[in-house]
Motif scaffolding. Sequence first.
Motif, PDB file in Angstrom:
ATOM      1  N   LYS A 115       0.832  -1.205   0.000  1.00  0.00           N
ATOM      2  CA  LYS A 115       0.000   0.000   0.000  1.00  0.00           C
ATOM      3  C   LYS A 115       0.868   1.257   0.000  1.00  0.00           C
ATOM      4  O   LYS A 115       0.602   2.210  -0.735  1.00  0.00           O
ATOM      5  CB  LYS A 115      -0.930  -0.020   1.207  1.00  0.00           C
ATOM      6  CG  LYS A 115      -1.924   1.107   1.209  1.00  0.00           C
ATOM      7  CD  LYS A 115      -2.912   0.963   2.348  1.00  0.00           C
ATOM      8  CE  LYS A 115      -3.930   2.086   2.265  1.00  0.00           C
ATOM      9  NZ  LYS A 115      -4.995   1.912   3.238  1.00  0.00           N
ATOM     10  N   ASP A 163      -5.546  -4.286  -0.357  1.00  0.00           N
ATOM     11  CA  ASP A 163      -6.812  -4.483   0.350  1.00  0.00           C
ATOM     12  C   ASP A 163      -7.178  -5.959   0.427  1.00  0.00           C
ATOM     13  O   ASP A 163      -7.667  -6.438   1.449  1.00  0.00           O
ATOM     14  CB  ASP A 163      -7.938  -3.688  -0.322  1.00  0.00           C
ATOM     15  CG  ASP A 163      -7.813  -2.191  -0.098  1.00  0.00           C
ATOM     16  OD1 ASP A 163      -7.111  -1.775   0.852  1.00  0.00           O
ATOM     17  OD2 ASP A 163      -8.429  -1.430  -0.875  1.00  0.00           O
ATOM     18  N   LYS A 164      -6.945  -6.696  -0.657  1.00  0.00           N
ATOM     19  CA  LYS A 164      -7.216  -8.133  -0.662  1.00  0.00           C
ATOM     20  C   LYS A 164      -6.345  -8.845   0.379  1.00  0.00           C
ATOM     21  O   LYS A 164      -6.810  -9.747   1.072  1.00  0.00           O
ATOM     22  CB  LYS A 164      -6.944  -8.737  -2.038  1.00  0.00           C
ATOM     23  CG  LYS A 164      -8.010  -8.528  -3.062  1.00  0.00           C
ATOM     24  CD  LYS A 164      -7.615  -9.319  -4.308  1.00  0.00           C
ATOM     25  CE  LYS A 164      -8.548  -9.162  -5.451  1.00  0.00           C
ATOM     26  NZ  LYS A 164      -8.074  -9.890  -6.643  1.00  0.00           N
ATOM     27  N   LEU A 172      -3.172  -0.968  -4.897  1.00  0.00           N
ATOM     28  CA  LEU A 172      -3.988  -0.684  -3.712  1.00  0.00           C
ATOM     29  C   LEU A 172      -5.075  -1.738  -3.534  1.00  0.00           C
ATOM     30  O   LEU A 172      -5.355  -2.179  -2.416  1.00  0.00           O
ATOM     31  CB  LEU A 172      -4.612   0.712  -3.804  1.00  0.00           C
ATOM     32  CG  LEU A 172      -3.655   1.882  -3.612  1.00  0.00           C
ATOM     33  CD1 LEU A 172      -4.364   3.197  -3.901  1.00  0.00           C
ATOM     34  CD2 LEU A 172      -3.085   1.873  -2.198  1.00  0.00           C
ATOM     35  N   HIS A 173      -5.669  -2.156  -4.642  1.00  0.00           N
ATOM     36  CA  HIS A 173      -6.691  -3.200  -4.594  1.00  0.00           C
ATOM     37  C   HIS A 173      -6.101  -4.514  -4.066  1.00  0.00           C
ATOM     38  O   HIS A 173      -6.711  -5.196  -3.225  1.00  0.00           O
ATOM     39  CB  HIS A 173      -7.305  -3.395  -5.980  1.00  0.00           C
ATOM     40  CG  HIS A 173      -8.367  -4.430  -6.027  1.00  0.00           C
ATOM     41  ND1 HIS A 173      -9.611  -4.244  -5.465  1.00  0.00           N
ATOM     42  CD2 HIS A 173      -8.364  -5.676  -6.564  1.00  0.00           C
ATOM     43  CE1 HIS A 173     -10.332  -5.344  -5.641  1.00  0.00           C
ATOM     44  NE2 HIS A 173      -9.601  -6.217  -6.317  1.00  0.00           N
ATOM     45  N   TYR A 223      -5.136  -7.541   3.118  1.00  0.00           N
ATOM     46  CA  TYR A 223      -5.675  -7.222   4.437  1.00  0.00           C
ATOM     47  C   TYR A 223      -6.877  -8.114   4.754  1.00  0.00           C
ATOM     48  O   TYR A 223      -7.038  -8.586   5.889  1.00  0.00           O
ATOM     49  CB  TYR A 223      -6.088  -5.752   4.529  1.00  0.00           C
ATOM     50  CG  TYR A 223      -4.948  -4.789   4.762  1.00  0.00           C
ATOM     51  CD1 TYR A 223      -4.102  -4.922   5.851  1.00  0.00           C
ATOM     52  CD2 TYR A 223      -4.726  -3.732   3.897  1.00  0.00           C
ATOM     53  CE1 TYR A 223      -3.051  -4.044   6.066  1.00  0.00           C
ATOM     54  CE2 TYR A 223      -3.683  -2.832   4.102  1.00  0.00           C
ATOM     55  CZ  TYR A 223      -2.854  -2.997   5.189  1.00  0.00           C
ATOM     56  OH  TYR A 223      -1.819  -2.115   5.401  1.00  0.00           O
ATOM     57  N   GLU A 224      -7.734  -8.349   3.762  1.00  0.00           N
ATOM     58  CA  GLU A 224      -8.899  -9.219   3.966  1.00  0.00           C
ATOM     59  C   GLU A 224      -8.463 -10.652   4.269  1.00  0.00           C
ATOM     60  O   GLU A 224      -9.010 -11.300   5.164  1.00  0.00           O
ATOM     61  CB  GLU A 224      -9.797  -9.209   2.729  1.00  0.00           C
ATOM     62  CG  GLU A 224     -10.560  -7.927   2.517  1.00  0.00           C
ATOM     63  CD  GLU A 224     -11.344  -7.916   1.209  1.00  0.00           C
ATOM     64  OE1 GLU A 224     -11.639  -9.009   0.674  1.00  0.00           O
ATOM     65  OE2 GLU A 224     -11.651  -6.818   0.730  1.00  0.00           O
TER      66      GLU A 224
END
Length: 107
Positions: free
Chosen positions: A29, A71-72, A67-68, A74-75
């Motif tokens: 990120k 985020d994945k 960034l996407h 982090y999930e």
Amino acid sequence: MGSSTEIEMHFAEIMHLAEQIEMLAGVLKSAAEDKLMQIVCKNRACWNSRCADILIRKEAGIGAGLLHEADKLYEIEEQMKQQAKKMYQAECMNNQLAATRIYSQQS
């Protein structure tokens, strides 16, 4: 079913791996938000043309993609922690039940 020590070790290992994924997501990120934006700004400052606009749009798209992906990650990290906690609790309960189980003898 594993021993209490094995359960603790596996839980700690999964939590450690989840923390590493979280750290990598943060690095990704940061690279997308900070480092890539610095490159875009430098390119914009020294190169002004239609080709530069195309390049900047592509760089912005790459940044959005990174960034996407962060985020994945982090999930995934959060899901790993939740699943590890559920598995840990289930294993502890199984061990407790096994330790207190009374078997009746059949004739």
